[in-house]
Design a protein around this motif. Structure first.
Motif, PDB file in Angstrom:
ATOM      1  N   UNK A  24       4.682  10.329   2.421  1.00 57.19           N
ATOM      2  CA  UNK A  24       3.736   9.530   3.206  1.00 57.19           C
ATOM      3  C   UNK A  24       2.827  10.381   4.103  1.00 57.19           C
ATOM      4  N   UNK A  25       3.353  11.521   4.595  1.00 60.60           N
ATOM      5  CA  UNK A  25       2.522  12.399   5.435  1.00 60.60           C
ATOM      6  C   UNK A  25       1.394  13.005   4.605  1.00 60.60           C
ATOM      7  N   UNK A  26       1.717  13.418   3.391  1.00 64.79           N
ATOM      8  CA  UNK A  26       0.685  13.947   2.495  1.00 64.79           C
ATOM      9  C   UNK A  26      -0.315  12.860   2.113  1.00 64.79           C
ATOM     10  N   UNK A  27       0.196  11.650   1.958  1.00 63.92           N
ATOM     11  CA  UNK A  27      -0.687  10.523   1.632  1.00 63.92           C
ATOM     12  C   UNK A  27      -1.702  10.337   2.761  1.00 63.92           C
ATOM     13  N   UNK A  59      -6.019   3.698  -6.316  1.00 63.70           N
ATOM     14  CA  UNK A  59      -5.327   2.833  -7.272  1.00 63.70           C
ATOM     15  C   UNK A  59      -3.827   3.118  -7.310  1.00 63.70           C
ATOM     16  N   UNK A  60      -3.043   2.078  -7.447  1.00 59.82           N
ATOM     17  CA  UNK A  60      -1.577   2.207  -7.436  1.00 59.82           C
ATOM     18  C   UNK A  60      -0.995   1.555  -8.682  1.00 59.82           C
ATOM     19  N   UNK A  61      -0.151   2.298  -9.397  1.00 62.05           N
ATOM     20  CA  UNK A  61       0.446   1.797 -10.637  1.00 62.05           C
ATOM     21  C   UNK A  61       1.885   1.334 -10.419  1.00 62.05           C
ATOM     22  N   UNK A  62       2.303   0.389 -11.203  1.00 62.50           N
ATOM     23  CA  UNK A  62       3.720  -0.005 -11.363  1.00 62.50           C
ATOM     24  C   UNK A  62       4.285  -0.975 -10.323  1.00 62.50           C
ATOM     25  N   UNK A  63       3.586  -1.194  -9.211  1.00 59.37           N
ATOM     26  CA  UNK A  63       4.045  -2.203  -8.256  1.00 59.37           C
ATOM     27  C   UNK A  63       5.428  -1.969  -7.674  1.00 59.37           C
ATOM     28  N   UNK A  64       5.744  -0.703  -7.366  1.00 62.23           N
ATOM     29  CA  UNK A  64       7.056  -0.436  -6.763  1.00 62.23           C
ATOM     30  C   UNK A  64       7.022  -0.699  -5.252  1.00 62.23           C
ATOM     31  N   UNK A  65       8.194  -0.982  -4.706  1.00 67.07           N
ATOM     32  CA  UNK A  65       8.312  -1.465  -3.325  1.00 67.07           C
ATOM     33  C   UNK A  65       7.719  -0.521  -2.276  1.00 67.07           C
ATOM     34  N   UNK A  66       7.868   0.800  -2.512  1.00 65.36           N
ATOM     35  CA  UNK A  66       7.333   1.788  -1.567  1.00 65.36           C
ATOM     36  C   UNK A  66       5.837   1.595  -1.346  1.00 65.36           C
ATOM     37  N   UNK A  67       5.139   1.122  -2.374  1.00 61.97           N
ATOM     38  CA  UNK A  67       3.686   0.925  -2.237  1.00 61.97           C
ATOM     39  C   UNK A  67       3.392  -0.166  -1.216  1.00 61.97           C
ATOM     40  N   UNK A  68       4.255  -1.173  -1.188  1.00 65.07           N
ATOM     41  CA  UNK A  68       4.091  -2.237  -0.196  1.00 65.07           C
ATOM     42  C   UNK A  68       4.529  -1.749   1.183  1.00 65.07           C
ATOM     43  N   UNK A  69       5.701  -1.121   1.220  1.00 63.79           N
ATOM     44  CA  UNK A  69       6.275  -0.753   2.518  1.00 63.79           C
ATOM     45  C   UNK A  69       5.572   0.429   3.170  1.00 63.79           C
ATOM     46  N   UNK A  70       5.097   1.375   2.359  1.00 58.79           N
ATOM     47  CA  UNK A  70       4.516   2.595   2.930  1.00 58.79           C
ATOM     48  C   UNK A  70       2.993   2.629   2.785  1.00 58.79           C
ATOM     49  N   UNK A  71       2.505   2.606   1.550  1.00 65.73           N
ATOM     50  CA  UNK A  71       1.066   2.799   1.329  1.00 65.73           C
ATOM     51  C   UNK A  71       0.242   1.641   1.905  1.00 65.73           C
ATOM     52  N   UNK A  74       0.031   1.830   5.672  1.00 62.85           N
ATOM     53  CA  UNK A  74      -0.884   2.876   6.148  1.00 62.85           C
ATOM     54  C   UNK A  74      -2.343   2.444   5.930  1.00 62.85           C
ATOM     55  N   UNK A  75      -2.624   1.884   4.761  1.00 64.25           N
ATOM     56  CA  UNK A  75      -3.996   1.471   4.442  1.00 64.25           C
ATOM     57  C   UNK A  75      -4.475   0.364   5.382  1.00 64.25           C
ATOM     58  N   UNK A  76      -3.556  -0.552   5.675  1.00 55.21           N
ATOM     59  CA  UNK A  76      -3.912  -1.643   6.588  1.00 55.21           C
ATOM     60  C   UNK A  76      -4.256  -1.113   7.968  1.00 55.21           C
ATOM     61  N   UNK A  77      -3.442  -0.148   8.426  1.00 58.41           N
ATOM     62  CA  UNK A  77      -3.673   0.468   9.734  1.00 58.41           C
ATOM     63  C   UNK A  77      -5.058   1.102   9.782  1.00 58.41           C
ATOM     64  N   UNK A  80      -8.491   0.191   5.213  1.00 54.53           N
ATOM     65  CA  UNK A  80      -9.070   0.592   3.922  1.00 54.53           C
ATOM     66  C   UNK A  80      -8.604  -0.333   2.793  1.00 54.53           C
ATOM     67  N   UNK A  81      -9.509  -0.650   1.856  1.00 59.42           N
ATOM     68  CA  UNK A  81      -9.117  -1.467   0.704  1.00 59.42           C
ATOM     69  C   UNK A  81      -8.516  -0.594  -0.396  1.00 59.42           C
ATOM     70  N   UNK A  82      -7.720  -1.193  -1.252  1.00 57.57           N
ATOM     71  CA  UNK A  82      -7.173  -0.460  -2.394  1.00 57.57           C
ATOM     72  C   UNK A  82      -6.887  -1.435  -3.526  1.00 57.57           C
ATOM     73  N   UNK A  83      -6.540  -0.845  -4.657  1.00 60.75           N
ATOM     74  CA  UNK A  83      -6.300  -1.632  -5.881  1.00 60.75           C
ATOM     75  C   UNK A  83      -4.857  -1.418  -6.345  1.00 60.75           C
TER      76      UNK A  83
END
Ligand SMILES: [Zn+2]
Length: 299
Positions: A24-27, A59-71, A74-77, A80-83
């Motif tokens: 997440x820090x690198x993200x 863009x985010x593939x596969x819909x894994x939980x970390x994308x909701x919990x982490x990415x 961060x994007x909401x904070x 920024x929009x994302x797909x």
């Protein structure tokens, strides 16, 4: 304009051994780099006239939980929009692709344990001699496990073995799916927060030829699920495995069918620049090939 799209998979603290996630820090550092040079937009905004900067779609593939919990967090904070893409099989049919089961099991068990158990329960004698496909895995038990589970054992046997292991970690298969994937109400929250949702797959099968049959089995059921359960009329598509080794053929034969059904664009795994939406199939850079994680500054 030289627009780009970036492909992300797991974004989480690297504590699991089965996968190499983006920390997440690198993200966050990458997002900072991105916003300096690009305007981060939703895929739908690719057709709008450019301002000062070229566009970037996250863009985010596969819909894994970390994308909701982490990415997503961060994007909401950062506003920024994302797909994000949906894989409907695990949510609707409770069926998980083998490669995700493998990621999970190799995250919670050591390779020695798994290889020993495979050797006791199945005939895997020929696996060491055949496992060169995974020669990039320098640790031999890992190389053997991946080959045995992906190629050597019949899919059903591999699946049963892996599901049994996943259940013993997560106590129930339901619990495993709920922990591993973004669920319906979370996807709805993401949509309401302005994220774009698109189709990834029904079962995450590779494209093998018949484009209409592929659309009917791997795309339309997912789209239907999104319509009924998420209230989304999906217009964007990201092929599983980027189309795999038939990617060129997929782009040629599937594009027209997708457009006929109202899709406006798709994101491949082929690196390269884009120019607005002047092509239906858009290029994407893997996040690990971009700063700050990549060694050389990227141009
Ligand atoms: Zn995928």
């Amino acid at each position: 304009m030289k627009d780009i799209a970036i492909m992300y998979h797991y974004v989480q603290t690297p504590n699991l051994r089965g996968i190499v996630p983006l920390d997440p820090k690198d993200f966050e550092l990458q997002i900072e780099w991105v916003t300096k040079q690009y305007e981060v937009v939703s895929p739908d905004d690719l057709t709008k006239p450019h301002g000062q900067k070229p566009y970037c779609v996250l863009t985010f593939d596969d819909g894994t939980k970390d994308q909701y919990e982490v990415a997503f967090e961060i994007l909401q904070k950062k506003g920024l929009p994302a797909y994000f893409t949906v894989m409907s099989g695990p949510l609707e049919e409770r069926s998980v692709p083998i490669f995700h089961l493998i990621h999970t099991v190799l995250s919670y068990y050591s390779d020695e344990e798994i290889w020993e158990e495979l050797s006791t329960r199945f005939d895997v004698e020929t696996v060491p001699g055949q496992s060169n496909y995974y020669s990039y895995e320098t640790y031999l038990p890992r190389r053997y496990n991946k080959y045995a589970l992906n190629f050597h054992l019949p899919e059903q046997q591999s699946r049963e073995f892996l599901e049994e292991k996943a259940v013993s970690v997560f106590h129930s298969f339901e619990n495993f799916i709920n922990s591993y994937y973004i669920n319906e109400s979370e996807f709805i929250k993401m949509r309401q927060a302005g994220m774009t949702l698109g189709v990834h797959a029904t079962h995450h099968r590779p494209f093998i030829g018949d484009a209409q049959a592929f659309y009917d089995s791997e795309i339309e059921p997912c789209r239907q699920f999104m319509r009924e359960k998420l209230g989304v009329d999906a217009k964007w598509y990201t092929p599983a495995f980027g189309g795999g080794n038939q990617a060129e053929r997929m782009m040629k034969e599937l594009g027209g069918i997708l457009e006929h059904h109202g899709f406006v664009g798709a994101f491949t795994t082929k690196p390269g620049l884009n120019n607005g939406l002047d092509s239906f199939w858009l290029h994407r850079y893997d996040c690990i090939s971009l700063p700050p994680r990549s060694e050389v500054p990227w141009k």
